[in-house]
Design a protein around this motif. Structure first.
Motif, PDB file in Angstrom:
ATOM      1  N   ASN A   1       0.834  -1.193   0.000  1.00 38.69           N
ATOM      2  CA  ASN A   1       0.000   0.000   0.000  1.00 38.69           C
ATOM      3  C   ASN A   1       0.868   1.241   0.000  1.00 38.69           C
ATOM      4  O   ASN A   1       2.085   1.191   0.177  1.00 38.69           O
ATOM      5  CB  ASN A   1      -0.976   0.017   1.190  1.00 38.69           C
ATOM      6  CG  ASN A   1      -0.289   0.150   2.541  1.00 38.69           C
ATOM      7  OD1 ASN A   1       0.922   0.348   2.642  1.00 38.69           O
ATOM      8  ND2 ASN A   1      -1.069   0.026   3.611  1.00 38.69           N
ATOM      9  N   SER A   2       0.213   2.367  -0.217  1.00 36.17           N
ATOM     10  CA  SER A   2       0.808   3.685  -0.031  1.00 36.17           C
ATOM     11  C   SER A   2      -0.079   4.442   0.950  1.00 36.17           C
ATOM     12  O   SER A   2      -1.308   4.361   0.873  1.00 36.17           O
ATOM     13  CB  SER A   2       0.871   4.448  -1.361  1.00 36.17           C
ATOM     14  OG  SER A   2       1.130   5.828  -1.116  1.00 36.17           O
ATOM     15  N   LEU A   3       0.537   5.178   1.874  1.00 40.92           N
ATOM     16  CA  LEU A   3      -0.217   5.961   2.846  1.00 40.92           C
ATOM     17  C   LEU A   3      -0.394   7.418   2.418  1.00 40.92           C
ATOM     18  O   LEU A   3      -0.934   8.221   3.163  1.00 40.92           O
ATOM     19  CB  LEU A   3       0.482   5.911   4.211  1.00 40.92           C
ATOM     20  CG  LEU A   3       0.630   4.526   4.842  1.00 40.92           C
ATOM     21  CD1 LEU A   3       1.312   4.639   6.192  1.00 40.92           C
ATOM     22  CD2 LEU A   3      -0.721   3.830   4.983  1.00 40.92           C
ATOM     23  N   LYS A   4       0.051   7.748   1.207  1.00 43.59           N
ATOM     24  CA  LYS A   4      -0.013   9.132   0.765  1.00 43.59           C
ATOM     25  C   LYS A   4      -1.451   9.639   0.624  1.00 43.59           C
ATOM     26  O   LYS A   4      -1.710  10.833   0.707  1.00 43.59           O
ATOM     27  CB  LYS A   4       0.736   9.306  -0.561  1.00 43.59           C
ATOM     28  CG  LYS A   4       2.227   8.935  -0.514  1.00 43.59           C
ATOM     29  CD  LYS A   4       3.016   9.818   0.419  1.00 43.59           C
ATOM     30  CE  LYS A   4       4.521   9.628   0.278  1.00 43.59           C
ATOM     31  NZ  LYS A   4       5.021   8.319   0.731  1.00 43.59           N
ATOM     32  N   GLY A   5      -2.403   8.740   0.398  1.00 51.67           N
ATOM     33  CA  GLY A   5      -3.797   9.145   0.304  1.00 51.67           C
ATOM     34  C   GLY A   5      -4.374   9.626   1.627  1.00 51.67           C
ATOM     35  O   GLY A   5      -5.409  10.289   1.645  1.00 51.67           O
ATOM     36  N   TYR A   6      -3.708   9.289   2.731  1.00 49.94           N
ATOM     37  CA  TYR A   6      -4.136   9.745   4.056  1.00 49.94           C
ATOM     38  C   TYR A   6      -3.428  11.040   4.460  1.00 49.94           C
ATOM     39  O   TYR A   6      -4.047  11.959   4.983  1.00 49.94           O
ATOM     40  CB  TYR A   6      -3.827   8.680   5.114  1.00 49.94           C
ATOM     41  CG  TYR A   6      -4.489   7.359   4.901  1.00 49.94           C
ATOM     42  CD1 TYR A   6      -5.753   7.102   5.435  1.00 49.94           C
ATOM     43  CD2 TYR A   6      -3.867   6.344   4.174  1.00 49.94           C
ATOM     44  CE1 TYR A   6      -6.375   5.874   5.255  1.00 49.94           C
ATOM     45  CE2 TYR A   6      -4.467   5.116   3.995  1.00 49.94           C
ATOM     46  CZ  TYR A   6      -5.723   4.885   4.534  1.00 49.94           C
ATOM     47  OH  TYR A   6      -6.334   3.667   4.353  1.00 49.94           O
ATOM     48  N   TYR A   7      -2.126  11.079   4.237  1.00 49.52           N
ATOM     49  CA  TYR A   7      -1.294  12.176   4.735  1.00 49.52           C
ATOM     50  C   TYR A   7      -0.862  13.162   3.652  1.00 49.52           C
ATOM     51  O   TYR A   7      -0.446  14.276   3.972  1.00 49.52           O
ATOM     52  CB  TYR A   7      -0.022  11.616   5.383  1.00 49.52           C
ATOM     53  CG  TYR A   7      -0.267  10.778   6.599  1.00 49.52           C
ATOM     54  CD1 TYR A   7      -0.607  11.361   7.811  1.00 49.52           C
ATOM     55  CD2 TYR A   7      -0.155   9.388   6.548  1.00 49.52           C
ATOM     56  CE1 TYR A   7      -0.823  10.593   8.947  1.00 49.52           C
ATOM     57  CE2 TYR A   7      -0.375   8.610   7.678  1.00 49.52           C
ATOM     58  CZ  TYR A   7      -0.707   9.213   8.868  1.00 49.52           C
ATOM     59  OH  TYR A   7      -0.929   8.451   9.986  1.00 49.52           O
ATOM     60  N   GLY A   8      -0.923  12.755   2.388  1.00 45.44           N
ATOM     61  CA  GLY A   8      -0.201  13.479   1.365  1.00 45.44           C
ATOM     62  C   GLY A   8       1.276  13.153   1.502  1.00 45.44           C
ATOM     63  O   GLY A   8       1.680  12.339   2.344  1.00 45.44           O
ATOM     64  N   HIS A   9       2.089  13.775   0.671  1.00 45.72           N
ATOM     65  CA  HIS A   9       3.534  13.543   0.745  1.00 45.72           C
ATOM     66  C   HIS A   9       4.106  14.518   1.762  1.00 45.72           C
ATOM     67  O   HIS A   9       4.193  15.721   1.528  1.00 45.72           O
ATOM     68  CB  HIS A   9       4.168  13.752  -0.621  1.00 45.72           C
ATOM     69  CG  HIS A   9       5.577  13.251  -0.698  1.00 45.72           C
ATOM     70  ND1 HIS A   9       6.307  12.869   0.411  1.00 45.72           N
ATOM     71  CD2 HIS A   9       6.427  13.080  -1.759  1.00 45.72           C
ATOM     72  CE1 HIS A   9       7.511  12.490   0.040  1.00 45.72           C
ATOM     73  NE2 HIS A   9       7.591  12.604  -1.272  1.00 45.72           N
ATOM     74  N   THR A  10       4.535  13.991   2.895  1.00 43.47           N
ATOM     75  CA  THR A  10       5.047  14.820   3.990  1.00 43.47           C
ATOM     76  C   THR A  10       6.570  14.955   3.942  1.00 43.47           C
ATOM     77  O   THR A  10       7.202  15.283   4.952  1.00 43.47           O
ATOM     78  CB  THR A  10       4.605  14.261   5.351  1.00 43.47           C
ATOM     79  OG1 THR A  10       5.043  12.905   5.483  1.00 43.47           O
ATOM     80  CG2 THR A  10       3.086  14.304   5.485  1.00 43.47           C
ATOM     81  N   LEU A  11       7.157  14.704   2.770  1.00 42.02           N
ATOM     82  CA  LEU A  11       8.580  14.952   2.513  1.00 42.02           C
ATOM     83  C   LEU A  11       9.471  14.246   3.539  1.00 42.02           C
ATOM     84  O   LEU A  11       9.457  13.039   3.629  1.00 42.02           O
ATOM     85  CB  LEU A  11       8.842  16.459   2.459  1.00 42.02           C
ATOM     86  CG  LEU A  11       7.950  17.258   1.484  1.00 42.02           C
ATOM     87  CD1 LEU A  11       8.324  18.736   1.512  1.00 42.02           C
ATOM     88  CD2 LEU A  11       8.018  16.703   0.086  1.00 42.02           C
ATOM     89  N   GLY A  12      10.253  15.010   4.324  1.00 42.68           N
ATOM     90  CA  GLY A  12      11.211  14.397   5.235  1.00 42.68           C
ATOM     91  C   GLY A  12      10.593  13.632   6.379  1.00 42.68           C
ATOM     92  O   GLY A  12      11.289  12.888   7.077  1.00 42.68           O
ATOM     93  N   ALA A  13       9.287  13.798   6.600  1.00 44.44           N
ATOM     94  CA  ALA A  13       8.609  13.041   7.654  1.00 44.44           C
ATOM     95  C   ALA A  13       8.001  11.739   7.136  1.00 44.44           C
ATOM     96  O   ALA A  13       7.706  10.835   7.922  1.00 44.44           O
ATOM     97  CB  ALA A  13       7.510  13.892   8.284  1.00 44.44           C
ATOM     98  N   SER A  14       7.804  11.641   5.823  1.00 49.74           N
ATOM     99  CA  SER A  14       6.991  10.554   5.276  1.00 49.74           C
ATOM    100  C   SER A  14       7.530   9.165   5.614  1.00 49.74           C
ATOM    101  O   SER A  14       6.780   8.294   6.075  1.00 49.74           O
ATOM    102  CB  SER A  14       6.852  10.701   3.757  1.00 49.74           C
ATOM    103  OG  SER A  14       8.106  10.632   3.110  1.00 49.74           O
ATOM    104  N   ALA A  15       8.811   8.922   5.398  1.00 51.32           N
ATOM    105  CA  ALA A  15       9.347   7.574   5.617  1.00 51.32           C
ATOM    106  C   ALA A  15       9.371   7.202   7.085  1.00 51.32           C
ATOM    107  O   ALA A  15       9.293   6.011   7.424  1.00 51.32           O
ATOM    108  CB  ALA A  15      10.747   7.452   5.013  1.00 51.32           C
ATOM    109  N   LEU A  16       9.477   8.187   7.978  1.00 53.27           N
ATOM    110  CA  LEU A  16       9.427   7.870   9.408  1.00 53.27           C
ATOM    111  C   LEU A  16       7.991   7.563   9.833  1.00 53.27           C
ATOM    112  O   LEU A  16       7.747   6.579  10.552  1.00 53.27           O
ATOM    113  CB  LEU A  16       9.992   9.018  10.238  1.00 53.27           C
ATOM    114  CG  LEU A  16      10.057   8.738  11.754  1.00 53.27           C
ATOM    115  CD1 LEU A  16      10.928   7.521  12.053  1.00 53.27           C
ATOM    116  CD2 LEU A  16      10.571   9.940  12.514  1.00 53.27           C
TER     117      LEU A  16
END
Length: 382
Positions: free
Chosen positions: A301-316
């Motif tokens: 899955n991808s969680l970007k549909g929930y958060y959007g792309h949060t850049l430096g926070a996304s992978a954490l």
């Protein structure tokens, strides 16, 4: 290298001000993405996940003066505060502090913010967090495009294995600023609505802002299940300043090296958390790389549909969600997925479900050809 364990964590986002609230929103399919109309921004209308200033300040007043800190500093301080437990006090003199951000306080540029102009420096961001809590060791700043949050976990593990400290607090955060909006808009990479990772009708990213923190330790928590970071690997394919390798070379090498370092086989991976930005090139590149690694049947899955792309926070953030997916045996829907729009087969998670999980693979990719793979494992210690 020795494993390290992901203990307490916190996620500060538009869908929750702690991890528990975020997980509840994920289970219910609640997204933080909304349409915003702000004439001073570029473009004037955009879909993004943005934390409300009023709500942020209300939460921050419980621990400090909101007027003394920037928006990003408040988000990241709240994330750290969420993992520092009075019942299990840490020796902050001996605890490492690893900070991840791609742009930091860049929103201060060009405005009369009332803050010292030096606050725009990443080093000053680290200083504010260090001094708020009283960490003794100098913070380590990790800023490597959109793999930064996951790379911070890797850096912390390597420093711990080198004997620099036994525990580390890793915190990551980024904002939806005019600089970031105008930059992605110049690439024509912004989605017209909420992003649709891996879908045939995807047309770009949705941006998001969030912060997250996690406590890493060489020692597992006693009498309970733990999640260990068993392998991490990164590779740069130097394909293009913003475009990923069409063959997924850097991501392929990252995943293969993570498998080699850990001894884990592709068939042992129960869950794959993709970067999944919903741009045409990123999603296609990931599909190619996953197939090259024999992961085409692994639930992804991808969680970007929930958060959007949060850049430096996304992978954490996504690594923290991986941890709880393993502990709770949960797979979250890849929100907004419609029909496959990549050339290689993928097993997209289309509905929330429970499933026994032992190993998870988290991947991330970013500008400049950066790529990262992390392998997490559930261990029962009770």
């Amino acid at each position: 290298m020795k494993n390290v364990y992901l203990l307490r964590d916190a996620i500060i986002s538009p869908i929750g001000f702690n991890t528990r609230e975020n997980l509840l929103s994920l289970r219910q399919g609640i997204s933080g993405l909304k349409l915003h109309k702000e004439p001073q921004q570029t473009p004037s209308e955009y879909t993004a996940g943005i934390i409300e200033d009023k709500l942020l300040n209300e939460n921050f007043r419980e621990i400090g003066d909101p007027d003394s800190y920037t928006k990003l500093e408040k988000m990241m301080i709240l994330a750290v505060a969420g993992i520092l437990s009075e019942k299990e006090a840490l020796d902050l003199d001996q605890t490492g502090l690893i900070i991840s951000s791609t742009k930091g306080n860049i929103d201060l540029l060009g405005y009369e913010s009332g803050f010292d102009k030096k606050r725009v420096l990443l080093s000053e961001l680290g200083k504010q967090i260090k001094e708020f809590f009283g960490f003794k060791l100098e913070p380590v700043i990790v800023s490597n495009a959109c793999i930064s949050g996951g790379l911070a976990l890797s850096v912390a593990k390597r420093l711990m294995n080198a004997g620099k400290f036994q525990n580390a607090v890793v915190v990551a955060g980024d904002l939806v600023s005019e600089f970031v909006l105008s930059g992605f808009n110049s690439f024509q990479a912004l989605s017209e609505g909420a992003c649709k990772p891996f879908s045939k009708d995807r047309n770009g990213i949705s941006l998001g802002e969030a912060a997250a923190g996690v406590l890493l330790s060489e020692k597992a928590a006693e009498n309970k299940a733990n999640v260990a970071l068993v392998a991490e690997a990164s590779a740069n394919d130097a394909n293009h300043i913003s475009g990923p390798s069409r063959t997924g070379e850097g991501l392929f090498k990252s995943i293969q090296n993570a498998f080699r370092y850990s001894g884990v086989k592709p068939g042992q991976i129960d869950y794959l958390s993709a970067h999944g930005t919903a741009t045409p090139y990123n999603d296609e590149m990931e599909a190619v790389a996953f197939n090259r690694c024999g992961l085409e049947k692994t639930p992804v899955n991808s969680l970007k549909g929930y958060y959007g792309h949060t850049l430096g926070a996304s992978a954490l953030i996504e690594s923290i969600v991986c941890k709880h997916s393993l502990l709770n045996g949960e797979l979250y829907q890849s929100l907004n997925f419609t029909a496959s729009g990549v050339s290689k087969p993928l097993n997209i998670i289309q509905n929330y479900r429970n499933q026994n999980l032992e190993y998870a693979l988290k991947t991330a990719s970013g500008f400049g050809g950066s790529n990262l793979a992390l392998i997490l494992k559930k261990e029962n210690n009770g």
